[in-house]
Design a protein around this motif. Structure first.
Motif, PDB file in Angstrom:
ATOM      1  N   ARG A  82       0.828  -1.213   0.000  1.00 54.52           N
ATOM      2  CA  ARG A  82       0.000   0.000   0.000  1.00 54.52           C
ATOM      3  C   ARG A  82       0.858   1.256   0.000  1.00 54.52           C
ATOM      4  NH1 ARG A  82      -2.863  -2.773   4.423  1.00 54.52           N
ATOM      5  NH2 ARG A  82      -4.542  -4.012   3.496  1.00 54.52           N
ATOM      6  N   ALA A  83       2.088   1.175   0.522  1.00 53.83           N
ATOM      7  CA  ALA A  83       2.984   2.328   0.449  1.00 53.83           C
ATOM      8  C   ALA A  83       3.414   2.601  -0.983  1.00 53.83           C
ATOM      9  CB  ALA A  83       4.210   2.088   1.330  1.00 53.83           C
ATOM     10  N   ARG A  98      14.376   0.954   6.331  1.00 57.79           N
ATOM     11  CA  ARG A  98      14.677   2.061   7.227  1.00 57.79           C
ATOM     12  C   ARG A  98      15.149   3.248   6.398  1.00 57.79           C
ATOM     13  NH1 ARG A  98      12.305   1.264  12.033  1.00 57.79           N
ATOM     14  NH2 ARG A  98      12.591  -0.887  12.701  1.00 57.79           N
ATOM     15  N   PRO A  99      14.309   4.271   6.217  1.00 60.78           N
ATOM     16  CA  PRO A  99      14.756   5.423   5.431  1.00 60.78           C
ATOM     17  C   PRO A  99      15.897   6.156   6.117  1.00 60.78           C
ATOM     18  CG  PRO A  99      12.677   5.901   6.502  1.00 60.78           C
ATOM     19  CD  PRO A  99      12.944   4.438   6.731  1.00 60.78           C
ATOM     20  N   ARG A 100      16.820   6.638   5.332  1.00 56.98           N
ATOM     21  CA  ARG A 100      17.956   7.363   5.870  1.00 56.98           C
ATOM     22  C   ARG A 100      17.509   8.765   6.281  1.00 56.98           C
ATOM     23  NH1 ARG A 100      23.680   8.614   2.696  1.00 56.98           N
ATOM     24  NH2 ARG A 100      24.758   9.563   4.471  1.00 56.98           N
ATOM     25  N   VAL A 101      17.704   9.103   7.535  1.00 54.15           N
ATOM     26  CA  VAL A 101      17.284  10.387   8.087  1.00 54.15           C
ATOM     27  C   VAL A 101      18.527  11.213   8.361  1.00 54.15           C
ATOM     28  CG1 VAL A 101      16.025  11.534   9.929  1.00 54.15           C
ATOM     29  CG2 VAL A 101      15.253   9.300   9.096  1.00 54.15           C
ATOM     30  N   MET A 102      18.632  12.356   7.726  1.00 53.73           N
ATOM     31  CA  MET A 102      19.755  13.255   7.931  1.00 53.73           C
ATOM     32  C   MET A 102      19.493  14.147   9.150  1.00 53.73           C
ATOM     33  SD  MET A 102      21.720  12.280   5.556  1.00 53.73           S
ATOM     34  CE  MET A 102      22.977  13.558   5.641  1.00 53.73           C
ATOM     35  N   PRO A 103      20.548  14.764   9.719  1.00 53.64           N
ATOM     36  CA  PRO A 103      20.329  15.639  10.884  1.00 53.64           C
ATOM     37  C   PRO A 103      19.418  16.817  10.593  1.00 53.64           C
ATOM     38  CG  PRO A 103      22.645  15.042  10.699  1.00 53.64           C
ATOM     39  CD  PRO A 103      21.980  14.558   9.449  1.00 53.64           C
ATOM     40  N   THR A 104      19.373  17.283   9.357  1.00 49.03           N
ATOM     41  CA  THR A 104      18.535  18.441   9.025  1.00 49.03           C
ATOM     42  C   THR A 104      17.118  18.045   8.668  1.00 49.03           C
ATOM     43  OG1 THR A 104      19.300  18.308   6.731  1.00 49.03           O
ATOM     44  CG2 THR A 104      20.508  19.767   8.212  1.00 49.03           C
ATOM     45  N   GLU A 156       5.607  19.894   8.257  1.00 49.71           N
ATOM     46  CA  GLU A 156       4.971  18.919   7.380  1.00 49.71           C
ATOM     47  C   GLU A 156       4.768  17.613   8.141  1.00 49.71           C
ATOM     48  OE1 GLU A 156       7.404  18.427   3.997  1.00 49.71           O
ATOM     49  OE2 GLU A 156       7.264  20.523   3.347  1.00 49.71           O
ATOM     50  N   PRO A 157       3.529  17.116   8.252  1.00 42.63           N
ATOM     51  CA  PRO A 157       3.321  15.828   8.926  1.00 42.63           C
ATOM     52  C   PRO A 157       3.884  14.688   8.093  1.00 42.63           C
ATOM     53  CG  PRO A 157       1.277  16.601   7.935  1.00 42.63           C
ATOM     54  CD  PRO A 157       2.268  17.728   7.781  1.00 42.63           C
ATOM     55  N   LEU A 158       4.427  13.704   8.776  1.00 43.09           N
ATOM     56  CA  LEU A 158       4.990  12.549   8.084  1.00 43.09           C
ATOM     57  C   LEU A 158       3.873  11.700   7.497  1.00 43.09           C
ATOM     58  CD1 LEU A 158       7.781  11.404  10.567  1.00 43.09           C
ATOM     59  CD2 LEU A 158       8.070  12.580   8.394  1.00 43.09           C
ATOM     60  N   PRO A 159       4.049  11.186   6.295  1.00 45.13           N
ATOM     61  CA  PRO A 159       3.042  10.270   5.734  1.00 45.13           C
ATOM     62  C   PRO A 159       2.911   9.008   6.578  1.00 45.13           C
ATOM     63  CG  PRO A 159       4.558  11.064   4.037  1.00 45.13           C
ATOM     64  CD  PRO A 159       5.134  11.488   5.357  1.00 45.13           C
ATOM     65  N   ALA A 160       1.792   8.337   6.400  1.00 42.29           N
ATOM     66  CA  ALA A 160       1.520   7.147   7.213  1.00 42.29           C
ATOM     67  C   ALA A 160       2.533   6.042   6.935  1.00 42.29           C
ATOM     68  CB  ALA A 160       0.101   6.640   6.952  1.00 42.29           C
ATOM     69  N   HIS A 161       2.923   5.866   5.669  1.00 50.67           N
ATOM     70  CA  HIS A 161       3.862   4.782   5.366  1.00 50.67           C
ATOM     71  C   HIS A 161       5.257   5.078   5.927  1.00 50.67           C
ATOM     72  CE1 HIS A 161       4.601   7.643   2.045  1.00 50.67           C
ATOM     73  NE2 HIS A 161       5.800   7.121   1.967  1.00 50.67           N
ATOM     74  N   VAL A 162       5.624   6.374   6.037  1.00 53.97           N
ATOM     75  CA  VAL A 162       6.917   6.712   6.639  1.00 53.97           C
ATOM     76  C   VAL A 162       6.870   6.474   8.146  1.00 53.97           C
ATOM     77  CG1 VAL A 162       8.604   8.559   6.998  1.00 53.97           C
ATOM     78  CG2 VAL A 162       7.420   8.366   4.813  1.00 53.97           C
ATOM     79  N   GLN A 163       5.732   6.796   8.790  1.00 53.42           N
ATOM     80  CA  GLN A 163       5.603   6.534  10.217  1.00 53.42           C
ATOM     81  C   GLN A 163       5.683   5.039  10.518  1.00 53.42           C
ATOM     82  OE1 GLN A 163       2.038   8.362  11.667  1.00 53.42           O
ATOM     83  NE2 GLN A 163       2.705  10.441  11.217  1.00 53.42           N
ATOM     84  N   ARG A 164       5.098   4.228   9.634  1.00 53.31           N
ATOM     85  CA  ARG A 164       5.191   2.784   9.836  1.00 53.31           C
ATOM     86  C   ARG A 164       6.620   2.294   9.664  1.00 53.31           C
ATOM     87  NH1 ARG A 164       0.111   2.834   7.044  1.00 53.31           N
ATOM     88  NH2 ARG A 164       1.206   2.545   5.066  1.00 53.31           N
TER      89      ARG A 164
END
Length: 235
Positions: free
Chosen positions: A95-96, A130-136, A144-152
């Protein structure tokens, strides 16, 4: 010499069932996750879980035949426990990529078979993206709210949640943690006194005036009055 495998797309599923050793049922406590590709006037990809794959494939082939379509590709996972959890993880990942026909459905009209099979294999193997999250990233996306698939994807896995619970249990109860924080650390060094601050306090800070004890003051006055009455010769 070429061998004719099937004459029409509708006979592909029957040939697949005849040539592939698909069991009629799974061992007790286990199940399978499957991915089917249906092609025709109504095309879609079906992702699901079952304990009787042969019967399920035949039923889905009949459903596709009634719509004028046919099953053209199929994938079946090995039998494993908790196959419903694996199915749920594969469906969330699919679904993502593409929305299903219904909000919680298993039919994907715009999803490719390769992507669905890849996500199902990753779910069976227990892989999590696991998406790569940078310090910025948090600073740039506060508004901006995170999408549901990113929160999962950012949510902890069951293994990580169990590890956190074990660590929290090892720390003791809430009262024990509070008392441990309230106690001074034995490794903390005593702070040295500042002579300048002490001199300023001695010169400019006046000590608070002592409050008189009213009960003692009243008792003293009564004693003085009684003594004066006794010592007065005019009486």
């Amino acid at each position: 010499m070429l061998k004719l495998v099937y004459n029409s797309p509708r006979s592909w599923l029957q040939n697949y069932l005849n040539q592939t050793p698909i069991p009629a049922g799974a061992p007790k406590g286990t199940g399978y996750v499957y991915v089917l590709k249906v092609t025709g006037p109504t095309s879609y990809v079906k992702v699901g879980a079952t304990s009787q794959p042969r019967t399920r494939f035949e039923a889905l082939g009949s459903d596709a035949h009634r719509l004028g379509s046919a099953v053209t590709r199929a994938w079946l996972s090995p039998a494993h426990p908790a196959h419903h959890s694996t199915e749920a993880q594969a469906l969330r990942a699919c679904r993502a990529h593409s929305p299903a026909a219904t909000p919680r459905g298993e039919y994907f009209p715009h999803l490719t078979f390769e992507i669905a099979r890849r996500e199902a294999i990753k779910a069976v193997l227990g892989f999590h993206d696991r998406p790569r999250v940078m310090p910025t990233t948090p600073v740039a996306g506060l508004h901006e709210p995170l999408p549901a698939h990113v929160q999962r994807l950012l949510a902890p896995t069951p293994q990580e949640a169990e590890q956190r619970l074990r660590y929290r249990f090892a720390q003791g109860s809430r009262r024990t943690r509070f008392l441990r924080r309230a106690q001074p650390s034995p490794t903390s060094l005593p702070q040295e006194a500042d002579p300048l601050l002490e001199e300023l306090i001695r010169r400019f800070v006046q000590p608070p005036a002592s409050m008189p004890n009213l009960a003692t003051h009243r008792h003293t006055r009564l004693q003085a009055a009684a003594h004066s009455l006794v010592s007065d010769p005019s009486d």
